[in-house]
Design an enzyme around this catalytic site. Sequence first.
Site, PDB file in Angstrom:
ATOM      1  N   TYR A 110      53.219 -43.600  62.381  1.00 19.72           N
ATOM      2  CA  TYR A 110      54.000 -42.153  62.462  1.00 19.72           C
ATOM      3  C   TYR A 110      53.090 -41.260  63.020  1.00 19.72           C
ATOM      4  CZ  TYR A 110      55.818 -37.706  60.721  1.00 19.72           C
ATOM      5  OH  TYR A 110      56.007 -36.252  60.534  1.00 19.72           O
TER       6      TYR A 110
ATOM      7  N   SER B 279      53.085 -31.904  63.887  1.00 19.73           N
ATOM      8  CA  SER B 279      52.649 -32.303  62.442  1.00 19.73           C
ATOM      9  C   SER B 279      51.114 -32.549  62.362  1.00 19.73           C
ATOM     10  CB  SER B 279      53.302 -33.797  61.904  1.00 19.73           C
ATOM     11  OG  SER B 279      52.629 -33.761  60.828  1.00 19.73           O
TER      12      SER B 279
HETATM   13  P1  NDP Z   1      64.455 -34.262  56.682  1.00 20.36           P
HETATM   14  O1  NDP Z   1      64.292 -35.761  56.425  1.00 20.36           O
HETATM   15  O2  NDP Z   1      64.665 -33.130  55.803  1.00 20.36           O
HETATM   16  O3  NDP Z   1      65.266 -33.867  58.306  1.00 20.36           O
HETATM   17  C1  NDP Z   1      65.202 -34.709  59.034  1.00 20.36           C
HETATM   18  C2  NDP Z   1      66.397 -34.252  60.091  1.00 20.36           C
HETATM   19  O4  NDP Z   1      66.116 -35.297  61.281  1.00 20.36           O
HETATM   20  C3  NDP Z   1      67.815 -34.407  59.441  1.00 20.36           C
HETATM   21  O5  NDP Z   1      68.556 -33.651  59.821  1.00 20.36           O
HETATM   22  C4  NDP Z   1      68.061 -35.869  59.977  1.00 20.36           C
HETATM   23  O6  NDP Z   1      69.715 -35.917  60.466  1.00 20.36           O
HETATM   24  C5  NDP Z   1      67.458 -35.644  61.490  1.00 20.36           C
HETATM   25  N1  NDP Z   1      67.430 -37.249  62.136  1.00 20.36           N
HETATM   26  C6  NDP Z   1      66.320 -38.156  61.764  1.00 20.36           C
HETATM   27  N2  NDP Z   1      66.717 -39.209  62.647  1.00 20.36           N
HETATM   28  C7  NDP Z   1      67.642 -38.757  63.469  1.00 20.36           C
HETATM   29  C8  NDP Z   1      68.367 -39.487  64.518  1.00 20.36           C
HETATM   30  N3  NDP Z   1      68.044 -40.750  64.825  1.00 20.36           N
HETATM   31  N4  NDP Z   1      69.341 -38.778  65.240  1.00 20.36           N
HETATM   32  C9  NDP Z   1      69.504 -37.685  65.083  1.00 20.36           C
HETATM   33  N5  NDP Z   1      69.077 -36.815  63.921  1.00 20.36           N
HETATM   34  C10 NDP Z   1      67.983 -37.518  63.345  1.00 20.36           C
HETATM   35  O7  NDP Z   1      62.558 -33.935  57.333  1.00 20.36           O
HETATM   36  P2  NDP Z   1      62.121 -32.701  57.702  1.00 20.36           P
HETATM   37  O8  NDP Z   1      62.977 -31.479  57.784  1.00 20.36           O
HETATM   38  O9  NDP Z   1      60.827 -32.634  57.015  1.00 20.36           O
HETATM   39  O10 NDP Z   1      61.512 -33.244  59.085  1.00 20.36           O
HETATM   40  C11 NDP Z   1      61.867 -32.289  60.338  1.00 20.36           C
HETATM   41  C12 NDP Z   1      60.889 -32.525  61.475  1.00 20.36           C
HETATM   42  O11 NDP Z   1      59.626 -32.248  60.965  1.00 20.36           O
HETATM   43  C13 NDP Z   1      60.320 -34.171  61.735  1.00 20.36           C
HETATM   44  O12 NDP Z   1      60.265 -34.272  63.281  1.00 20.36           O
HETATM   45  C14 NDP Z   1      59.372 -34.334  60.957  1.00 20.36           C
HETATM   46  O13 NDP Z   1      58.362 -35.454  61.437  1.00 20.36           O
HETATM   47  C15 NDP Z   1      58.445 -33.178  60.907  1.00 20.36           C
HETATM   48  N6  NDP Z   1      57.518 -32.913  59.891  1.00 20.36           N
HETATM   49  C16 NDP Z   1      57.915 -32.817  58.598  1.00 20.36           C
HETATM   50  C17 NDP Z   1      57.037 -32.494  57.554  1.00 20.36           C
HETATM   51  C18 NDP Z   1      57.161 -32.758  56.390  1.00 20.36           C
HETATM   52  O14 NDP Z   1      56.269 -32.826  55.405  1.00 20.36           O
HETATM   53  N7  NDP Z   1      58.446 -32.764  55.872  1.00 20.36           N
HETATM   54  C19 NDP Z   1      55.370 -32.225  58.116  1.00 20.36           C
HETATM   55  C20 NDP Z   1      55.423 -32.097  59.341  1.00 20.36           C
HETATM   56  C21 NDP Z   1      56.306 -32.476  60.332  1.00 20.36           C
HETATM   57  P3  NDP Z   1      70.553 -36.961  60.030  1.00 20.36           P
HETATM   58  O15 NDP Z   1      69.880 -38.071  59.067  1.00 20.36           O
HETATM   59  O16 NDP Z   1      71.895 -36.348  59.675  1.00 20.36           O
HETATM   60  O17 NDP Z   1      70.742 -37.788  61.599  1.00 20.36           O
HETATM   61  C1  8X3 Z   2      54.443 -35.207  57.947  1.00 20.73           C
HETATM   62  C2  8X3 Z   2      53.306 -34.548  57.426  1.00 20.73           C
HETATM   63  O1  8X3 Z   2      51.126 -35.469  56.396  1.00 20.73           O
HETATM   64  O2  8X3 Z   2      53.172 -36.180  55.457  1.00 20.73           O
HETATM   65  O3  8X3 Z   2      54.587 -34.924  59.192  1.00 20.73           O
HETATM   66  O4  8X3 Z   2      52.410 -37.007  57.388  1.00 20.73           O
HETATM   67  S1  8X3 Z   2      52.472 -36.016  56.565  1.00 20.73           S
END
Ligand code: NDP
Ligand code: 8X3
Length: 253
Positions: A151, A138
């Site tokens: 985080y 991220s």
């Molecule tokens: P979402 O919340 O839309 O998706 C997160 C996914 O992770 C879900 O499918 C959830 O599935 C799964 N998950 C969370 N915890 C667990 C667990 N304990 N076991 C198994 N699965 C888990 O978020 P994003 O798509 O945005 O996030 C995906 C990745 O991208 C993350 O690592 C996040 O930190 C990263 N990211 C996101 C950004 C953003 O702005 N959205 C920016 C930068 C990075 P379920 O709940 O079904 O288990």
């Molecule tokens: C998620 C992006 O900027 O909200 O990783 O932390 S931010």
Amino acid sequence: MEKIALVTGATSGIGKATAFKLAEAGYSVIITGRRWNLLAQLEKEIMKIGNVLALSFDVSNKEQVEHAFSRLPDEWKNIELLVNNAGLAAGLSPIQNGDIEDWETMIDTNIKGLLYVTTQVTPVMIANNHGHIVNLGSIAGKEVYPSGNVYCATKYAVDALTKAMRIDLLEHNIKVTSVCPGMVETEFSLVRFKGNKDTAKKVYDGIEPLKPEDVADVILFAVTRPAHVNLNDIVIMPTAQASGVIMNRKKQV
Ligand code: NDP
Ligand code: 8X3
């Protein structure tokens, strides 16, 4: 030859979009997440495009991860691509007001969960002398922002682990890439703010965030480079976001 990919956190957001793109590109895709109902629905949808297998487990639970991999059918064991995407932020508070349970959830999911899954997949990649691991970092793993503390620390850890994996797995011809997005509109903020839709929506007020598909496109690009090319580290941002906290927000009229 059949190419098998495993995407963690495929029930939503970036993971879901990536699973679709990989299936469209001809991968057989193992989709994982905790919410079985969403996985089953997604399995049906991806089945229309290609081969898919749904595995439900919590990445932060070592026993569940081991159990899930132990019952992987033989024809699905030869994983060539692992997308370590499952992850979350829980809360947004100054460190002095932080919630220890939230900290543990983030550390257990974003760091330990990534390690538990990776450990299950590297043996087959090493045996094949071939493989690719994509870790979702991220912008929060590049610069710390106010109240982002734990985080951000977990995403700095993902950055360190990505570099470490690249060094340790080098002799086994395994590529390791990190993809580090800025703001992507997914369930991320809803999860961070414990289901508070208004607060989650405000995060994206006045800017056009990335879409999950924008990030999935980049992942697909990274994993389809020629064998001698690896993309080490990709930062992808919305045009309206210059850093973790500097945005060009348009005033609402
Ligand atoms: P979402 O919340 O839309 O998706 C997160 C996914 O992770 C879900 O499918 C959830 O599935 C799964 N998950 C969370 N915890 C667990 C667990 N304990 N076991 C198994 N699965 C888990 O978020 P994003 O798509 O945005 O996030 C995906 C990745 O991208 C993350 O690592 C996040 O930190 C990263 N990211 C996101 C950004 C953003 O702005 N959205 C920016 C930068 C990075 P379920 O709940 O079904 O288990
Ligand atoms: C998620 C992006 O900027 O909200 O990783 O932390 S931010």
